[in-house]
Design an enzyme around this catalytic site. Structure first.
Site, short mmCIF file in Angstrom:
data_model
loop_
_atom_site.label_atom_id
_atom_site.label_comp_id
_atom_site.label_asym_id
_atom_site.label_seq_id
_atom_site.Cartn_x
_atom_site.Cartn_y
_atom_site.Cartn_z
N VAL A 90 0.84 -1.20 0.00
CA VAL A 90 0.00 0.00 0.00
C VAL A 90 0.88 1.26 0.00
O VAL A 90 0.39 2.37 -0.07
CB VAL A 90 -0.96 -0.02 1.22
CG1 VAL A 90 -2.00 -1.13 1.05
CG2 VAL A 90 -0.22 -0.20 2.54
N ASP A 91 2.24 1.05 0.01
CA ASP A 91 3.12 2.22 -0.07
C ASP A 91 3.22 2.67 -1.53
O ASP A 91 2.87 1.90 -2.44
CB ASP A 91 4.52 1.90 0.51
CG ASP A 91 5.27 0.84 -0.29
OD1 ASP A 91 5.62 -0.21 0.27
OD2 ASP A 91 5.49 1.05 -1.50
N HIS A 106 -4.28 -4.05 -3.14
CA HIS A 106 -4.73 -3.93 -1.75
C HIS A 106 -4.92 -2.47 -1.34
O HIS A 106 -4.96 -2.16 -0.15
CB HIS A 106 -3.72 -4.60 -0.80
CG HIS A 106 -3.72 -6.09 -0.94
ND1 HIS A 106 -2.70 -6.88 -0.45
CD2 HIS A 106 -4.59 -6.94 -1.53
CE1 HIS A 106 -2.95 -8.15 -0.72
NE2 HIS A 106 -4.08 -8.21 -1.39
N THR A 173 7.31 -11.65 -1.39
CA THR A 173 6.01 -11.94 -0.78
C THR A 173 6.02 -13.36 -0.23
O THR A 173 6.59 -14.26 -0.81
CB THR A 173 4.84 -11.75 -1.78
OG1 THR A 173 3.62 -12.11 -1.14
CG2 THR A 173 5.02 -12.55 -3.05
#
Ligand code: BV8
Ligand code: ZN
Length: 230
Positions: A90-91, A106, A173
């Site tokens: 989300v950055d 996301h 991930t």
């Protein structure tokens, strides 16, 4: 090779100082995911959730993109084919490194969302749940983040890209969160090559044809160089 689909996770931003989730001092070891990353948690205690995201938004603002983000932006520029860059993060470090059309499945920390009218606007440095929606004046303003139990964004686009991929690369991930963790199987099903780039093999490592193990700021630029040399 015509079309590379890349999925990044928290590991690509780890060396920029943004915490991961499941590593030893990761975010989910300090906060209970149920309290801060679910709609139920938000309705139970919106102030706690805004506090959690305000802290991460400040971290993100203070952080800078690293060599892995830069290499992926370079790949998008220089590769003579298509590069679809999907991130679970989300950055906005991919964008700040020069990447474009990053698919934030996301959501994004710099984004605010009105739960009443679906209006989106750039989030203030610190959001609070009393702040009214600039469009409908409604009371339910929240970070534009996809929480657990919520539908990730732009899934149609992602699945269409995966159907067309020659190569699928998962970078940093752990392969624990769905539907993202299922992308490698989708790619495999259409005969794409699959590569995992990670600090250590993830839980889904066995599903990948190839792996490059090491810190992203080393392994990603090396991999991009190899691709551009081909
Ligand atoms: C959905 C935003 C359904 C938040 C995130 C019960 C109810 C409902 C759903 C479920 C359920 N049970 C299971 C599910 C599905 C659920 C799920 O998968 N849960 C898991 C925990 C089992 N998924 C969902 O709920 C998704 N939605 O299913 O909707 C639906 C279907 C149809 C219609 C309507 C609804 C939504 C999931 C999205 C949740 N939001 N993020 C926020 O960021 O605050 S997910 C969260 O985990 C993170 O955001 C991150 O994106 C994601 C994955 O984490 P990673 O990025 O992989 O990070 P992690 O720390 O795990 O790993 C770090 C990796 O980096 C490691 O491998 C490490 O080795 C590596 N690394 C570390 N340092 C480096 C490095 N690599 C390289 N270099 C380094 N230096
Ligand atoms: Zn509104």
């Amino acid at each position: 090779m015509r079309h590379i689909v890349i999925l990044t996770g928290a590991g690509v931003s780890a060396e920029s100082g943004l915490g991961t989730f499941r590593d030893q001092d990761g975010l989910w070891t300090k906060y209970d995911l149920e309290d801060v990353a679910t709609p139920e948690g938000f309705s139970r205690n919106p102030a706690l959730v805004h506090g959690f995201y305000n802290a991460r938004r400040a971290n993100c603002l203070a952080a800078s993109p690293n060599a892995a983000h830069a290499a992926l932006a370079r790949l998008q520029d220089a590769f003579n084919g298509r590069v679809t860059l999907v991130t679970q993060n989300v950055d906005d470090l991919h964008e700040r490194a020069g990447a474009d059309d990053v698919i934030h499945m996301h959501g994004t920390l710099p984004g605010a969302l009105c739960a009443v009218c679906d209006h989106r606007w750039p989030a203030p440095a610190s959001m609070d749940y009393l702040a009214a929606c600039p469009s409908c004046g409604g009371p339910d303003t929240r970070p534009d983040i996809v929480w657990f139990g919520e539908m990730p964004y732009r899934m149609e686009e992602i699945y269409t890209a995966l159907q067309d991929a020659d190569l699928f690369v998962a970078i940093g991930t752990s392969g624990t969160v769905y539907p993202a963790a299922g992308f490698v199987a989708e790619a495999h099903a259409v005969g794409a090559q699959t590569l995992e780039i990670n600090l250590e093999p993830s839980t889904t490592n066995g599903l990948f044809d190839h792996a490059r193990i090491g810190p992203a700021t080393k392994t990603v630029p090396e991999w991009v160089q190899d691709i551009l040399r081909q």
